[in-house]
Design an enzyme around this catalytic site. Sequence first.
Site, PDB file in Angstrom:
ATOM      1  N   HIS A 269       0.851  -1.193   0.000  1.00  0.00           N
ATOM      2  CA  HIS A 269       0.000   0.000   0.000  1.00  0.00           C
ATOM      3  C   HIS A 269       0.882   1.237   0.000  1.00  0.00           C
ATOM      4  O   HIS A 269       1.943   1.234   0.615  1.00  0.00           O
ATOM      5  CB  HIS A 269      -0.908   0.016   1.236  1.00  0.00           C
ATOM      6  CG  HIS A 269      -2.077   0.922   1.068  1.00  0.00           C
ATOM      7  ND1 HIS A 269      -2.012   2.264   1.341  1.00  0.00           N
ATOM      8  CD2 HIS A 269      -3.335   0.669   0.618  1.00  0.00           C
ATOM      9  CE1 HIS A 269      -3.188   2.802   1.076  1.00  0.00           C
ATOM     10  NE2 HIS A 269      -4.010   1.871   0.628  1.00  0.00           N
ATOM     11  N   ASP A 320      -8.000  -5.119  -0.603  1.00  0.00           N
ATOM     12  CA  ASP A 320      -8.455  -5.968  -1.706  1.00  0.00           C
ATOM     13  C   ASP A 320      -8.082  -7.443  -1.533  1.00  0.00           C
ATOM     14  O   ASP A 320      -8.458  -8.277  -2.355  1.00  0.00           O
ATOM     15  CB  ASP A 320      -7.868  -5.454  -3.038  1.00  0.00           C
ATOM     16  CG  ASP A 320      -8.481  -4.132  -3.444  1.00  0.00           C
ATOM     17  OD1 ASP A 320      -9.701  -3.979  -3.245  1.00  0.00           O
ATOM     18  OD2 ASP A 320      -7.761  -3.251  -3.941  1.00  0.00           O
TER      19      ASP A 320
HETATM   20  N1  CMC Z   1       3.987  -7.581  -4.687  1.00  0.00           N
HETATM   21  C1  CMC Z   1       5.332  -7.631  -4.732  1.00  0.00           C
HETATM   22  N2  CMC Z   1       6.119  -6.589  -4.425  1.00  0.00           N
HETATM   23  C2  CMC Z   1       5.508  -5.463  -4.060  1.00  0.00           C
HETATM   24  C3  CMC Z   1       4.117  -5.347  -3.994  1.00  0.00           C
HETATM   25  C4  CMC Z   1       3.349  -6.480  -4.315  1.00  0.00           C
HETATM   26  N3  CMC Z   1       2.012  -6.439  -4.263  1.00  0.00           N
HETATM   27  N4  CMC Z   1       3.772  -4.105  -3.591  1.00  0.00           N
HETATM   28  C5  CMC Z   1       4.926  -3.451  -3.428  1.00  0.00           C
HETATM   29  N5  CMC Z   1       5.972  -4.276  -3.710  1.00  0.00           N
HETATM   30  C6  CMC Z   1       7.381  -3.917  -3.643  1.00  0.00           C
HETATM   31  C7  CMC Z   1       7.776  -3.234  -4.928  1.00  0.00           C
HETATM   32  O1  CMC Z   1       8.239  -4.157  -5.890  1.00  0.00           O
HETATM   33  C8  CMC Z   1       8.859  -2.302  -4.451  1.00  0.00           C
HETATM   34  O2  CMC Z   1      10.034  -3.055  -4.234  1.00  0.00           O
HETATM   35  P1  CMC Z   1      11.463  -2.458  -4.641  1.00  0.00           P
HETATM   36  O3  CMC Z   1      11.614  -1.227  -3.787  1.00  0.00           O
HETATM   37  O4  CMC Z   1      12.392  -3.577  -4.318  1.00  0.00           O
HETATM   38  O5  CMC Z   1      11.354  -2.148  -6.093  1.00  0.00           O
HETATM   39  C9  CMC Z   1       8.347  -1.849  -3.089  1.00  0.00           C
HETATM   40  O6  CMC Z   1       7.533  -2.934  -2.613  1.00  0.00           O
HETATM   41  C10 CMC Z   1       7.538  -0.566  -3.139  1.00  0.00           C
HETATM   42  O7  CMC Z   1       6.469  -0.761  -4.069  1.00  0.00           O
HETATM   43  P2  CMC Z   1       5.868   0.345  -5.023  1.00  0.00           P
HETATM   44  O8  CMC Z   1       5.176  -0.313  -6.173  1.00  0.00           O
HETATM   45  O9  CMC Z   1       6.881   1.391  -5.332  1.00  0.00           O
HETATM   46  O10 CMC Z   1       4.791   0.982  -4.057  1.00  0.00           O
HETATM   47  P3  CMC Z   1       3.671   1.990  -4.482  1.00  0.00           P
HETATM   48  O11 CMC Z   1       3.368   2.783  -3.275  1.00  0.00           O
HETATM   49  O12 CMC Z   1       4.022   2.730  -5.725  1.00  0.00           O
HETATM   50  O13 CMC Z   1       2.454   1.045  -4.867  1.00  0.00           O
HETATM   51  C11 CMC Z   1       0.656  -0.430  -4.716  1.00  0.00           C
HETATM   52  C12 CMC Z   1       1.451   0.666  -4.009  1.00  0.00           C
HETATM   53  C13 CMC Z   1      -0.598  -0.711  -3.890  1.00  0.00           C
HETATM   54  C14 CMC Z   1       0.223   0.046  -6.094  1.00  0.00           C
HETATM   55  C15 CMC Z   1       1.543  -1.686  -4.819  1.00  0.00           C
HETATM   56  O14 CMC Z   1       1.830  -2.175  -3.534  1.00  0.00           O
HETATM   57  C16 CMC Z   1       0.887  -2.764  -5.659  1.00  0.00           C
HETATM   58  O15 CMC Z   1       1.012  -2.756  -6.883  1.00  0.00           O
HETATM   59  N6  CMC Z   1       0.158  -3.742  -5.032  1.00  0.00           N
HETATM   60  C17 CMC Z   1      -0.544  -4.742  -5.771  1.00  0.00           C
HETATM   61  C18 CMC Z   1      -1.870  -4.210  -6.304  1.00  0.00           C
HETATM   62  C19 CMC Z   1      -2.866  -3.993  -5.206  1.00  0.00           C
HETATM   63  O16 CMC Z   1      -3.071  -4.828  -4.356  1.00  0.00           O
HETATM   64  N7  CMC Z   1      -3.541  -2.838  -5.270  1.00  0.00           N
HETATM   65  C20 CMC Z   1      -4.574  -2.464  -4.279  1.00  0.00           C
HETATM   66  C21 CMC Z   1      -4.124  -1.260  -3.524  1.00  0.00           C
HETATM   67  S1  CMC Z   1      -4.991  -0.944  -2.015  1.00  0.00           S
HETATM   68  C22 CMC Z   1      -6.638  -0.718  -2.336  1.00  0.00           C
HETATM   69  C23 CMC Z   1      -7.011   0.120  -3.475  1.00  0.00           C
HETATM   70  O17 CMC Z   1      -6.535   1.233  -3.628  1.00  0.00           O
HETATM   71  O18 CMC Z   1      -7.844  -0.328  -4.243  1.00  0.00           O
END
Ligand code: CMC
Length: 383
Positions: A269, A320
């Site tokens: 998140h 989710d």
């Molecule tokens: N699986 C694997 N690695 C992850 C995940 C994941 N779901 N989420 C974050 N990471 C890792 C990411 O690879 C990165 O690692 P590194 O620094 O080594 O490259 C680190 O954690 C930071 O991730 P980020 O993508 O830069 O974080 P963000 O704040 O930009 O993204 C997010 C947040 C929710 C989009 C992301 O965690 C994600 O894509 N999650 C999966 C999709 C998901 O479940 N979305 C629902 C979000 S919550 C409810 C909503 O809004 O609907």
Amino acid sequence: MDKAENKPAATAKSPAGLEGVVAAESSVGDVDGIRGVLIYQGLNIHDLAEHSTFEETVFLLWHGRLPKREELDALRRELAASQGLPEEVLALVRRIPRDAEPMDSLRTAVSALAFYDPRSRDLSREGALRTATRLTAQLSVLVASIERLRKGEEPVEPKPELNLATNFLYMLKGEMPSERVARIFDVCLVLHADHELNASTFTARVIAGTLAGMYGAVTGAIAALSGPLHGGANTNVMKMLLEIGSPERAEEWLRDALASKKKIMGFGHRVYKTEDPRSVWLRRFSKEMGEARGETRWFEILERLRELMFREKKLYPNVDYYSGSAYYLMGVPLDLFTPIFAVSRISGWTAHILEQYANNRLIRPRAEYTGARDVPYVPIDER
Ligand code: CMC
């Protein structure tokens, strides 16, 4: 010339994805991502999940306080009176291709609702509250109708005496849900109602900030919610569970997925660095629905993945992660999970739009320009 010279120095560069940027003042809701606390208008989400209903939460989000009994009764009556869909919108939904994504159908239908609301451009507090009531009532009817029509079945008329959660499940299947399932679904709606400046709410506020109408702002919000990084994740979690199939396969599947740098849906998140308080409730419901239906494997896979993801990546489940398995066990099709998110989040979107209209200033940030400058124009035949 310094490429950022015409911008205030402090705002010349912003973090990727606007991480940590405070882009609006709001009293609608707040997320404390370190302590894992979510509040709506000052009330803790755990108290609301325990004691409140979706209708009461809607009033809270719109008015900033819990309703008195007669105020809640009045809102219920207004919602019931606003449920009817314009015939023209139903006719439009009938023409949408059967294989369309329900989120796309919902976006198109909500956009079209504006044509048949003569007061759609009334942005006064009273006018906007009226539109918010219509949209909140009509979204659930629309999602249920989209589902029925794509299956070749006629929409089921809502029953005005039912609450929104029970009515939705009733309209979807044409039969009454059990009291317990209806209550679980009602709490799911409470849990999804608002989440501060998430991507779809921000979208809605940007659109409202131009003084465009509420239907347009909500149409944009639905588009933003549909993406897999936002509301689309709940459907993808269930697809992942179906692909994994059994708890024994979870570890191997996850190792392969992480090795190929896949994002695991339902984890991580932008704001929470600890457990998402909503997932505590959704986890209970996923377990309870599994036990009630004699199908616990989805919950077992979820728990296995949760342990492994924490061990491997120190990531927690988000809202989710568990919701889809609970909806799936209620018999809801996978691609309706995100539209259900919208059926609830309409309350938060409209609360933010009301707030934006009440104290509006155009939202117009700057970009850090990374392109070339002083590029000569070359006539087309000389390129
Ligand atoms: N699986 C694997 N690695 C992850 C995940 C994941 N779901 N989420 C974050 N990471 C890792 C990411 O690879 C990165 O690692 P590194 O620094 O080594 O490259 C680190 O954690 C930071 O991730 P980020 O993508 O830069 O974080 P963000 O704040 O930009 O993204 C997010 C947040 C929710 C989009 C992301 O965690 C994600 O894509 N999650 C999966 C999709 C998901 O479940 N979305 C629902 C979000 S919550 C409810 C909503 O809004 O609907």
